[in-house]
Design a protein around this motif. Structure first.
Motif, mmCIF file in Angstrom:
data_model
loop_
_atom_site.group_PDB
_atom_site.id
_atom_site.type_symbol
_atom_site.label_atom_id
_atom_site.label_comp_id
_atom_site.label_asym_id
_atom_site.label_seq_id
_atom_site.Cartn_x
_atom_site.Cartn_y
_atom_site.Cartn_z
ATOM 1 N N ASP A 57 0.858 -1.184 0.000
ATOM 2 C CA ASP A 57 0.000 0.000 0.000
ATOM 3 C C ASP A 57 0.898 1.238 0.000
ATOM 4 O O ASP A 57 1.368 1.684 1.060
ATOM 5 C CB ASP A 57 -0.919 -0.010 1.236
ATOM 6 C CG ASP A 57 -1.918 1.143 1.205
ATOM 7 O OD1 ASP A 57 -1.686 2.118 0.453
ATOM 8 O OD2 ASP A 57 -2.925 1.083 1.934
ATOM 9 N N VAL A 58 1.136 1.771 -1.198
ATOM 10 C CA VAL A 58 2.108 2.865 -1.307
ATOM 11 C C VAL A 58 1.585 4.170 -0.712
ATOM 12 O O VAL A 58 2.342 5.137 -0.589
ATOM 13 C CB VAL A 58 2.561 3.068 -2.775
ATOM 14 C CG1 VAL A 58 3.481 1.946 -3.210
ATOM 15 C CG2 VAL A 58 1.367 3.197 -3.721
ATOM 16 N N TRP A 71 -3.255 4.779 7.591
ATOM 17 C CA TRP A 71 -2.951 3.464 8.154
ATOM 18 C C TRP A 71 -3.485 3.381 9.581
ATOM 19 O O TRP A 71 -3.777 4.393 10.200
ATOM 20 C CB TRP A 71 -1.430 3.214 8.176
ATOM 21 C CG TRP A 71 -0.688 4.187 9.044
ATOM 22 C CD1 TRP A 71 -0.588 4.176 10.411
ATOM 23 C CD2 TRP A 71 0.041 5.345 8.606
ATOM 24 N NE1 TRP A 71 0.157 5.254 10.844
ATOM 25 C CE2 TRP A 71 0.553 5.981 9.762
ATOM 26 C CE3 TRP A 71 0.322 5.899 7.358
ATOM 27 C CZ2 TRP A 71 1.330 7.139 9.689
ATOM 28 C CZ3 TRP A 71 1.093 7.053 7.299
ATOM 29 C CH2 TRP A 71 1.577 7.654 8.462
ATOM 30 N N GLN A 72 -3.569 2.138 10.059
ATOM 31 C CA GLN A 72 -3.883 1.926 11.474
ATOM 32 C C GLN A 72 -2.761 1.102 12.072
ATOM 33 O O GLN A 72 -2.152 0.274 11.376
ATOM 34 C CB GLN A 72 -5.197 1.183 11.602
ATOM 35 C CG GLN A 72 -6.353 2.077 11.197
ATOM 36 C CD GLN A 72 -7.687 1.492 11.584
ATOM 37 O OE1 GLN A 72 -7.852 0.283 11.613
ATOM 38 N NE2 GLN A 72 -8.630 2.357 11.871
ATOM 39 N N LEU A 73 -2.504 1.310 13.340
ATOM 40 C CA LEU A 73 -1.434 0.577 14.023
ATOM 41 C C LEU A 73 -2.037 -0.398 15.020
ATOM 42 O O LEU A 73 -3.080 -0.120 15.608
ATOM 43 C CB LEU A 73 -0.517 1.555 14.772
ATOM 44 C CG LEU A 73 0.180 2.617 13.922
ATOM 45 C CD1 LEU A 73 1.045 3.503 14.813
ATOM 46 C CD2 LEU A 73 1.036 1.981 12.836
ATOM 47 N N ILE A 74 -1.354 -1.536 15.210
ATOM 48 C CA ILE A 74 -1.724 -2.415 16.320
ATOM 49 C C ILE A 74 -0.468 -2.807 17.101
ATOM 50 O O ILE A 74 0.636 -2.767 16.560
ATOM 51 C CB ILE A 74 -2.518 -3.669 15.862
ATOM 52 C CG1 ILE A 74 -1.813 -4.404 14.735
ATOM 53 C CG2 ILE A 74 -3.914 -3.321 15.446
ATOM 54 C CD1 ILE A 74 -2.593 -5.645 14.297
ATOM 55 N N LYS A 75 -0.658 -3.182 18.344
ATOM 56 C CA LYS A 75 0.467 -3.509 19.231
ATOM 57 C C LYS A 75 1.156 -4.793 18.764
ATOM 58 O O LYS A 75 0.523 -5.680 18.208
ATOM 59 C CB LYS A 75 -0.039 -3.717 20.665
ATOM 60 C CG LYS A 75 -0.508 -2.472 21.369
ATOM 61 C CD LYS A 75 0.596 -1.522 21.737
ATOM 62 C CE LYS A 75 1.171 -1.728 23.124
ATOM 63 N NZ LYS A 75 2.306 -0.765 23.352
ATOM 64 N N THR A 76 2.440 -4.872 19.022
ATOM 65 C CA THR A 76 3.209 -6.071 18.654
ATOM 66 C C THR A 76 3.349 -7.022 19.842
ATOM 67 O O THR A 76 3.049 -6.659 20.979
ATOM 68 C CB THR A 76 4.602 -5.656 18.150
ATOM 69 O OG1 THR A 76 5.130 -4.670 19.034
ATOM 70 C CG2 THR A 76 4.522 -5.111 16.747
ATOM 71 N N ALA A 85 -1.399 -2.313 10.853
ATOM 72 C CA ALA A 85 -2.457 -3.317 10.949
ATOM 73 C C ALA A 85 -2.585 -4.047 9.617
ATOM 74 O O ALA A 85 -2.806 -5.255 9.572
ATOM 75 C CB ALA A 85 -3.775 -2.628 11.318
ATOM 76 N N ASP A 86 -2.411 -3.293 8.529
ATOM 77 C CA ASP A 86 -2.566 -3.860 7.186
ATOM 78 C C ASP A 86 -1.189 -3.871 6.504
ATOM 79 O O ASP A 86 -0.731 -2.849 5.998
ATOM 80 C CB ASP A 86 -3.553 -2.971 6.417
ATOM 81 C CG ASP A 86 -3.871 -3.555 5.059
ATOM 82 O OD1 ASP A 86 -3.531 -4.725 4.814
ATOM 83 O OD2 ASP A 86 -4.456 -2.823 4.234
#
Ligand code: FMN
Length: 187
Positions: A57-58, A71-76, A85-86
């Motif tokens: 996803d450029v 974008w969305q972030l999620i915890k590692t 997230a994606d």
């Protein structure tokens, strides 16, 4: 060989910082080489961790450069950080060694977790063109306007022939930023 990735680091307060970086691999070691000054460099020196995110996803690359957040972030899992997230793959990294340099130190990072989330669909010329335009956009104050203009015209061919919606959106964001820069700086 250099691979264009998204590096996500966190500061001492746990706030995420998302930036495109070209990384190199030496066996299993991921080498990130930030030009000073760099928030990513400061964050990694402070927390000793980061994630490397591989995405097709450029808009993420174009979004960072144009101050958008598509974008969305999620915890590692293994490190106290975030990933996209994606993304197709994310790798959680811990700092192994710093090779000091006055302008561009090397951060050598160990992979502590790797997860695949999607398939590589094949090469797409428009995606490569957006990445090239993103690199040019990050160097507007260093490169002559004629070079930016001629390269943008050449890259436009791949956009016209092979872009989908996502690539077109990213291309427009970067083009607007370039146009605004020259409007402001030629006045
Ligand atoms: C595709 C791409 C690759 C990049 N690779 C690097 C890199 O290897 N090193 C670097 O310092 N900046 C690189 N940049 C520029 C950074 O993304 C960013 O603009 C900045 O220099 C890093 O600063 P920060 O850590 O404060 O966010 C790259 C930009 C793009 C668009």
């Amino acid at each position: 060989m250099i691979y264009e990735t998204i590096i996500i680091s966190t500061n001492e307060n746990g706030e995420a910082h998302v930036t495109p970086f070209g990384v190199q691999f030496e066996d299993d070691v991921v080498v990130i080489s930030p030009f000073k000054p760099s928030k990513t460099l400061n964050n990694i020196l402070s927390t000793q961790t980061a994630t490397m995110n591989l995405t097709d996803d450029v808009r993420v690359f174009a979004g960072v450069l144009t101050k958008r957040q598509p974008w969305q972030l999620i915890k590692t899992n293994q490190i106290d950080g975030y990933r996209l997230a994606d993304c197709l793959t994310h790798v959680e990294l811990k700092l192994l060694e710093v090779r000091e340099d006055d302008t561009r130190p090397q951060l050598r990072m160990r992979q502590v977790e790797k997860q695949h989330h999607g398939d590589f669909k094949g090469f797409n010329r428009a995606q490569a063109a957006v990445i090239e335009l993103a690199v040019l956009t990050s160097r507007l104050d260093m490169l002559p306007p004629e070079k930016i203009q001629s390269e943008r015209e050449y890259l436009q061919i791949a956009i016209d022939k092979t872009a989908g919606k996502i690539e077109l959106e990213a291309w427009v964001w970067l083009s607007e930023k370039i146009n605004q820069y020259y409007e402001k700086n030629s006045a």
